[in-house]
Design a protein around this motif. Sequence first.
Motif, PDB file in Angstrom:
ATOM      1  N   PRO A 137       0.801  -1.225   0.000  1.00 27.82           N
ATOM      2  CA  PRO A 137       0.000   0.000   0.000  1.00 27.82           C
ATOM      3  C   PRO A 137       0.838   1.281   0.000  1.00 27.82           C
ATOM      4  CG  PRO A 137       0.026  -0.967   2.193  1.00 27.82           C
ATOM      5  CD  PRO A 137       0.744  -1.935   1.293  1.00 27.82           C
ATOM      6  N   GLY A 138       0.191   2.372  -0.337  1.00 23.72           N
ATOM      7  CA  GLY A 138       0.846   3.681  -0.297  1.00 23.72           C
ATOM      8  C   GLY A 138       0.549   4.499  -1.532  1.00 23.72           C
ATOM      9  N   HIS A 139       0.675   3.868  -2.702  1.00 22.07           N
ATOM     10  CA  HIS A 139       0.284   4.559  -3.943  1.00 22.07           C
ATOM     11  C   HIS A 139      -1.226   4.803  -3.880  1.00 22.07           C
ATOM     12  CE1 HIS A 139       0.588   5.879  -8.062  1.00 22.07           C
ATOM     13  NE2 HIS A 139      -0.216   4.938  -8.501  1.00 22.07           N
ATOM     14  N   THR A 140      -1.940   3.763  -3.483  1.00 18.10           N
ATOM     15  CA  THR A 140      -3.347   3.857  -3.064  1.00 18.10           C
ATOM     16  C   THR A 140      -3.448   3.021  -1.782  1.00 18.10           C
ATOM     17  OG1 THR A 140      -3.962   1.909  -4.370  1.00 18.10           O
ATOM     18  CG2 THR A 140      -4.223   4.052  -5.455  1.00 18.10           C
ATOM     19  N   PRO A 141      -4.569   3.100  -1.059  1.00 14.78           N
ATOM     20  CA  PRO A 141      -4.638   2.403   0.233  1.00 14.78           C
ATOM     21  C   PRO A 141      -4.492   0.878   0.146  1.00 14.78           C
ATOM     22  CG  PRO A 141      -6.349   4.073   0.091  1.00 14.78           C
ATOM     23  CD  PRO A 141      -5.735   3.988  -1.273  1.00 14.78           C
ATOM     24  N   GLY A 142      -4.876   0.298  -1.011  1.00 21.24           N
ATOM     25  CA  GLY A 142      -4.766  -1.158  -1.134  1.00 21.24           C
ATOM     26  C   GLY A 142      -3.950  -1.566  -2.342  1.00 21.24           C
ATOM     27  N   HIS A 143      -2.953  -0.753  -2.677  1.00 20.19           N
ATOM     28  CA  HIS A 143      -2.078  -1.079  -3.805  1.00 20.19           C
ATOM     29  C   HIS A 143      -1.401  -2.427  -3.525  1.00 20.19           C
ATOM     30  CE1 HIS A 143       1.687  -1.082  -6.118  1.00 20.19           C
ATOM     31  NE2 HIS A 143       1.028  -0.350  -7.003  1.00 20.19           N
ATOM     32  N   ALA A 144      -1.205  -3.230  -4.589  1.00 17.57           N
ATOM     33  CA  ALA A 144      -0.644  -4.570  -4.400  1.00 17.57           C
ATOM     34  C   ALA A 144       0.333  -4.922  -5.515  1.00 17.57           C
ATOM     35  CB  ALA A 144      -1.778  -5.592  -4.365  1.00 17.57           C
ATOM     36  N   ALA A 145       1.154  -5.919  -5.255  1.00 20.80           N
ATOM     37  CA  ALA A 145       2.073  -6.476  -6.255  1.00 20.80           C
ATOM     38  C   ALA A 145       1.716  -7.951  -6.413  1.00 20.80           C
ATOM     39  CB  ALA A 145       3.512  -6.306  -5.784  1.00 20.80           C
ATOM     40  N   LEU A 146       2.245  -8.568  -7.462  1.00 23.61           N
ATOM     41  CA  LEU A 146       1.909  -9.975  -7.719  1.00 23.61           C
ATOM     42  C   LEU A 146       3.179 -10.806  -7.853  1.00 23.61           C
ATOM     43  CD1 LEU A 146      -0.425 -12.006  -8.452  1.00 23.61           C
ATOM     44  CD2 LEU A 146       0.163 -11.564 -10.842  1.00 23.61           C
ATOM     45  N   LEU A 147       3.309 -11.804  -6.989  1.00 20.97           N
ATOM     46  CA  LEU A 147       4.443 -12.737  -7.059  1.00 20.97           C
ATOM     47  C   LEU A 147       4.001 -14.000  -7.794  1.00 20.97           C
ATOM     48  CD1 LEU A 147       7.205 -14.000  -6.138  1.00 20.97           C
ATOM     49  CD2 LEU A 147       6.014 -14.698  -4.033  1.00 20.97           C
ATOM     50  N   VAL A 148       4.761 -14.356  -8.841  1.00 25.84           N
ATOM     51  CA  VAL A 148       4.464 -15.576  -9.596  1.00 25.84           C
ATOM     52  C   VAL A 148       5.738 -16.422  -9.605  1.00 25.84           C
ATOM     53  CG1 VAL A 148       3.656 -16.485 -11.802  1.00 25.84           C
ATOM     54  CG2 VAL A 148       2.831 -14.272 -11.037  1.00 25.84           C
ATOM     55  N   ASN A 149       5.621 -17.662  -9.162  1.00 28.90           N
ATOM     56  CA  ASN A 149       6.788 -18.562  -9.128  1.00 28.90           C
ATOM     57  C   ASN A 149       6.792 -19.435 -10.373  1.00 28.90           C
ATOM     58  OD1 ASN A 149       8.245 -18.123  -6.545  1.00 28.90           O
ATOM     59  ND2 ASN A 149       6.199 -18.486  -5.701  1.00 28.90           N
ATOM     60  N   LEU A 150       7.615 -19.066 -11.345  1.00 29.81           N
ATOM     61  CA  LEU A 150       7.603 -19.739 -12.639  1.00 29.81           C
ATOM     62  C   LEU A 150       8.705 -20.800 -12.727  1.00 29.81           C
ATOM     63  CD1 LEU A 150       6.986 -16.445 -14.577  1.00 29.81           C
ATOM     64  CD2 LEU A 150       5.444 -18.414 -14.655  1.00 29.81           C
ATOM     65  N   ALA A 151       8.421 -21.863 -13.482  1.00 34.01           N
ATOM     66  CA  ALA A 151       9.356 -22.994 -13.559  1.00 34.01           C
ATOM     67  C   ALA A 151      10.683 -22.583 -14.198  1.00 34.01           C
ATOM     68  CB  ALA A 151       8.711 -24.132 -14.343  1.00 34.01           C
ATOM     69  N   LYS A 152      10.634 -21.851 -15.301  1.00 35.10           N
ATOM     70  CA  LYS A 152      11.886 -21.483 -15.991  1.00 35.10           C
ATOM     71  C   LYS A 152      12.435 -20.137 -15.526  1.00 35.10           C
ATOM     72  CE  LYS A 152      11.807 -24.166 -20.214  1.00 35.10           C
ATOM     73  NZ  LYS A 152      11.524 -24.169 -21.639  1.00 35.10           N
ATOM     74  N   SER A 153      11.542 -19.141 -15.415  1.00 36.77           N
ATOM     75  CA  SER A 153      11.994 -17.780 -15.078  1.00 36.77           C
ATOM     76  C   SER A 153      12.297 -17.618 -13.598  1.00 36.77           C
ATOM     77  CB  SER A 153      10.939 -16.750 -15.478  1.00 36.77           C
ATOM     78  OG  SER A 153      10.577 -16.914 -16.824  1.00 36.77           O
ATOM     79  N   GLY A 154      11.775 -18.537 -12.778  1.00 37.50           N
ATOM     80  CA  GLY A 154      11.922 -18.368 -11.331  1.00 37.50           C
ATOM     81  C   GLY A 154      10.889 -17.392 -10.812  1.00 37.50           C
ATOM     82  N   PRO A 155      11.070 -16.921  -9.572  1.00 35.41           N
ATOM     83  CA  PRO A 155      10.085 -15.992  -9.030  1.00 35.41           C
ATOM     84  C   PRO A 155      10.162 -14.616  -9.706  1.00 35.41           C
ATOM     85  CG  PRO A 155      11.815 -16.455  -7.410  1.00 35.41           C
ATOM     86  CD  PRO A 155      12.111 -17.298  -8.607  1.00 35.41           C
ATOM     87  N   VAL A 156       8.988 -14.088 -10.034  1.00 34.54           N
ATOM     88  CA  VAL A 156       8.885 -12.773 -10.675  1.00 34.54           C
ATOM     89  C   VAL A 156       7.857 -11.974  -9.880  1.00 34.54           C
ATOM     90  CG1 VAL A 156       8.223 -11.551 -12.799  1.00 34.54           C
ATOM     91  CG2 VAL A 156       9.411 -13.751 -12.955  1.00 34.54           C
ATOM     92  N   ILE A 157       8.170 -10.691  -9.606  1.00 33.76           N
ATOM     93  CA  ILE A 157       7.196  -9.838  -8.908  1.00 33.76           C
ATOM     94  C   ILE A 157       6.796  -8.687  -9.831  1.00 33.76           C
ATOM     95  CG2 ILE A 157       6.683  -8.437  -6.865  1.00 33.76           C
ATOM     96  CD1 ILE A 157       8.879  -9.929  -5.348  1.00 33.76           C
ATOM     97  N   PHE A 158       5.510  -8.636 -10.164  1.00 38.17           N
ATOM     98  CA  PHE A 158       4.949  -7.531 -10.950  1.00 38.17           C
ATOM     99  C   PHE A 158       4.525  -6.467  -9.941  1.00 38.17           C
ATOM    100  CE2 PHE A 158       4.414 -11.445 -13.314  1.00 38.17           C
ATOM    101  CZ  PHE A 158       4.906 -11.098 -14.561  1.00 38.17           C
TER     102      PHE A 158
END
Length: 254
Positions: A169-190
């Motif tokens: 949070p901070g940009h907006t009160p419930g701003h969020a990011a997305l963690l995806v654990n991929l087999a080849k790329s490994g963990p990625v956070i959008f």
Amino acid sequence: MDLKVYVLDGGRLVTEDASIFSADGNYKGEHWDMANPCYLVVHPRGMLMWDCGFSDSLADLPDGYNSGRSVWSLTRKVSKQLEDMAIDLHDIDYFALSHSHLDHSGNANLFKCSTWIVDEAEREFMFRDTARESKEFENYHELENAEICSFTADHDVFGDGSVVILRAPGHTPGHAALLVNLAKSGPVIFTGDLWYTCRCRTTRNIPSNNTDREQTFESMARIEGLARELGARIIIQHERADWNSMPRFPDYLQ
Ligand SMILES: [Zn+2]
């Protein structure tokens, strides 16, 4: 089947004075050309749409829309891109936004049949009285009647730790990011709009319209810490270099 992330084009933002992205007076008179992607995460147990770009109606304006501070444009409607991928909107099980600003929530009404996963603070922010008069509201108002899964802590979408919505949070009160654990790329956070560009990540400049400055810095520190701990790649959604590095349909991040 492994986890896949398809990258869609949710538009473009061009400004001739990037000082709007710094409350500290940086970037004055700078030309910035920013991407605006959204992502379809395909998991064996279902599909999640993360952000949905500018409203498809923007694609009907050949020169885009000049907001006075920047020019917004959309080359191909997001609905058309999904159609070309042979994705039926009714098959998208989950919908989530990094936050509710109109460059991310422009086509939210399209996903009213999905379960909307939302930070409770963002849901309240989006449906407060003054928000109902905002430009954004007409693009997402149908979410009010969607099936809602609200959270107040990080949310594990498929229950196996592979796709996790991270509170930032901070940009907006419930701003969020997305963690995806991929087999080849490994963990990625959008990372939504936690940072606008790679440079903002280094200089830690934030725009004056963030709802909470200190909370934004805390979220930045938290996501940086998590990325270090997991060895995750950070994707800054508006950063053109990150956009350029992403695969395009029929390819996907795997
Ligand atoms: Zn944005």
